[in-house]
Design a protein around this motif. Structure first.
Motif, short mmCIF file in Angstrom:
data_model
loop_
_atom_site.label_atom_id
_atom_site.label_comp_id
_atom_site.label_asym_id
_atom_site.label_seq_id
_atom_site.Cartn_x
_atom_site.Cartn_y
_atom_site.Cartn_z
N ILE A 25 -15.00 8.21 -6.87
CA ILE A 25 -15.22 7.01 -6.06
C ILE A 25 -13.89 6.29 -5.92
N ARG A 26 -13.43 6.15 -4.68
CA ARG A 26 -12.18 5.42 -4.43
C ARG A 26 -12.44 3.92 -4.53
N SER A 27 -11.48 3.22 -5.11
CA SER A 27 -11.63 1.76 -5.23
C SER A 27 -10.29 1.09 -4.96
N HIS A 28 -10.36 -0.20 -4.72
CA HIS A 28 -9.17 -1.01 -4.48
C HIS A 28 -9.27 -2.27 -5.33
N ILE A 29 -8.15 -2.62 -5.97
CA ILE A 29 -8.10 -3.85 -6.77
C ILE A 29 -7.38 -4.90 -5.94
N SER A 30 -8.06 -6.00 -5.67
CA SER A 30 -7.42 -7.09 -4.93
C SER A 30 -7.03 -8.19 -5.92
N GLY A 31 -5.94 -8.87 -5.61
CA GLY A 31 -5.49 -9.99 -6.43
C GLY A 31 -4.62 -9.61 -7.60
N GLY A 32 -4.32 -8.34 -7.77
CA GLY A 32 -3.53 -7.89 -8.90
C GLY A 32 -2.13 -8.46 -8.92
N TYR A 33 -1.54 -8.60 -7.74
CA TYR A 33 -0.17 -9.12 -7.66
C TYR A 33 -0.12 -10.64 -7.77
N LEU A 34 -1.28 -11.28 -7.78
CA LEU A 34 -1.32 -12.74 -7.91
C LEU A 34 -1.35 -13.20 -9.35
N GLN A 35 -1.44 -12.26 -10.29
CA GLN A 35 -1.51 -12.62 -11.70
C GLN A 35 -0.29 -13.41 -12.16
N GLY A 36 0.88 -13.17 -11.58
CA GLY A 36 2.08 -13.90 -11.96
C GLY A 36 2.08 -15.34 -11.49
N ALA A 37 1.23 -15.67 -10.54
CA ALA A 37 1.19 -17.02 -9.98
C ALA A 37 0.04 -17.83 -10.56
N ILE A 38 -0.47 -17.41 -11.70
CA ILE A 38 -1.65 -18.08 -12.28
C ILE A 38 -1.42 -19.57 -12.50
N GLY A 39 -0.21 -19.98 -12.80
CA GLY A 39 0.04 -21.41 -13.01
C GLY A 39 -0.18 -22.24 -11.76
N ASP A 40 -0.07 -21.61 -10.59
CA ASP A 40 -0.22 -22.33 -9.33
C ASP A 40 -1.56 -22.10 -8.66
N LEU A 41 -2.31 -21.11 -9.11
CA LEU A 41 -3.58 -20.76 -8.47
C LEU A 41 -4.75 -20.97 -9.42
N PRO A 42 -5.92 -21.28 -8.88
CA PRO A 42 -7.10 -21.34 -9.75
C PRO A 42 -7.41 -19.94 -10.28
N VAL A 43 -7.72 -19.84 -11.55
CA VAL A 43 -7.91 -18.54 -12.20
C VAL A 43 -9.25 -17.92 -11.83
N HIS A 44 -10.24 -18.71 -11.52
CA HIS A 44 -11.58 -18.22 -11.25
C HIS A 44 -11.60 -17.27 -10.05
#
Length: 86
Positions: A25-44
């Motif tokens: 089953i092919r899958s895609h992970i979205s938001g993985g590159y946003l982990q470094g910006a956690i201080g500026d983005l809501p974590v939820h």
């Protein structure tokens, strides 16, 4: 594609993506590159695991089975039955 699961972190996302790949089953992970910006983005709800529409029911079942599995409690089981223990 449809979102099948919201992983708690990137490690869980990669683990589940690999498990789905093992079941072809092919899958895609979205938001993985946003982990470094956690201080500026809501974590939820930052990460998402996505699959094709046709794979959604099977993916949901595989993820449910994985998350509801019980861990082994005997730490010595991983060594195998016939091997000497250190």
């Amino acid at each position: 594609m449809q979102r099948v699961y919201s992983p708690a972190d990137l490690a869980e996302a990669n683990l589940l993506s690999g498990m789905l790949a093992a079941h072809h089953i092919r899958s895609h992970i979205s938001g993985g590159y946003l982990q470094g910006a956690i201080g500026d983005l809501p974590v939820h709800d930052l990460l998402g695991l996505w699959v094709d529409d046709d794979d959604l029911p099977r993916s949901q079942q595989l993820i449910h089975d994985y998350l509801s599995a019980s861990p082994l409690h005997d730490d010595d089981d991983w060594q195998g039955a016939g091997e000497p223990q250190v």
